[in-house]
Enzyme design. Structure first.
Site: not given
Length: 321
Positions: A137-139
């Site tokens: 998942l993106d940050k």
């Protein structure tokens, strides 16, 4: 399970005629081509009981056995970072990642990542590629992720993701009032001018996002998005492509848009929400060992719940007028 476990499978008919290293790359995509070739050269691969050369060709139905040699991760150190674990057994771990936590160490974030936290939680994960992380998942995206805890689980989860057998659903608050759901089927690749961004580009990798309306607000819509593929920034890029960017997205969201008649509370919450309003809310899969169908759900974190509450209060106030 031991990292030295023996992997046994058969060559499917559609791979007949390919080189051994090419066929193994298709059957075991979690490992690099160079690593597979090294195992063949080292005699750790047999084809119908004999040790092949990397350039030997395969035929459908042959039995292939691989004895992976997994080296322990040395570069990344364990760190005591709290994890919100929703399920764990000997094969898999499901967690709810908070917004702000980077998944993998990189140049800008060499430590303090989910990988470092996992190595502290379970040191044996050092024997698996990327400490068992099979998707990301993106940050600044929160939500559910599955992590493999054994070589067999890792291999089967990677294959299930490649075959779109892992169901992932997200909640995304987007700009604009959408009437109905739909599908975005557009290829994604590196932006032609800004290499730090992704974009819908000709010749990109296939990417499919299905969405439906979960809740409507003034000037905004809460969507439930189901991923068929898992490209980098996929939902963010697809939503921006159809001119409904995700609220707060610093890369693809454009300028802040306040809904008509927004009061002080909603305006303040919106201005302070400086990440994409995107949350992986549901995860479903077949357990890699037992085959049992399992699913988990996680509600959005407090900041996104407060944002949604402010939108609901704003809509209620307009209805009362």
């Amino acid at each position: 399970m031991s990292p030295e476990e023996l992997v046994t499978t058969n060559i499917p008919p559609e791979l007949a005629g390919q080189r051994v290293d090419q066929a193994l790359a298709r059957l075991m995509p979690e490992y690099s081509r160079s690593r597979l070739k090294a195992w063949i050269d080292a005699g750790r691969v047999t084809l119908d009981g004999r040790v092949p050369k990397p350039r030997d060709t395969v035929s459908g139905g042959q039995s292939v056995q691989v004895r992976p040699l997994i080296e322990t991760v040395h570069d990344d150190r364990p760190q005591a970072i709290a994890l919100d674990i929703r399920y764990e057994d000997a094969e898999i771990l499901v967690l709810n990642k908070p917004a702000g936590l980077v998944v993998h160490p990189a140049a800008g974030n060499p430590e303090g990542t989910l990988l470092n936290a996992l190595l502290h939680h379970e040191p044996a994960l050092a024997t698996l590629p990327r400490a068992g992380i099979v998707h990301r998942l993106d940050k600044d995206t929160s939500g559910l992720m599955v992590v493999a805890k054994s070589p067999g689980a890792h291999r089967r989860l990677v294959a299930a993701l490649a075959e779109h057998e892992v169901s992932r659903e997200y909640l995304a608050l987007v700009q604009g009032e959408m009437i109905a759901g739909g599908t975005v089927d557009e290829p994604i690749g590196r932006h032609p001018r800004d290499r730090k961004r992704m974009a819908v580009v000709h010749g990109g990798k296939p990417a499919v996002s299905h969405y439906r309306v979960e809740e409507r607000f003034v000037g905004h819509t809460l969507l439930r998005v189901h991923l068929e593929t898992g490209r980098t920034h996929q939902i963010r890029v697809h939503m921006a492509h159809i001119r409904h960017p995700i609220v707060g997205d610093p890369v693809y969201g454009g300028r802040l848009r306040l809904p008509p008649g927004a009061g002080d509370e909603l305006t303040t919450v919106l201005r302070r929400f400086n990440r994409q309003a995107l949350h992986a809310t549901r995860l479903a899969l077949e357990h890699p060992e037992s085959g049992e169908h399992m699913s988990w759900e996680a509600e959005p974190p407090a900041d996104m719940l407060a944002l949604l509450a402010a939108f609901r209060e704003h809509a209620k106030g307009r209805d009362d007028d």
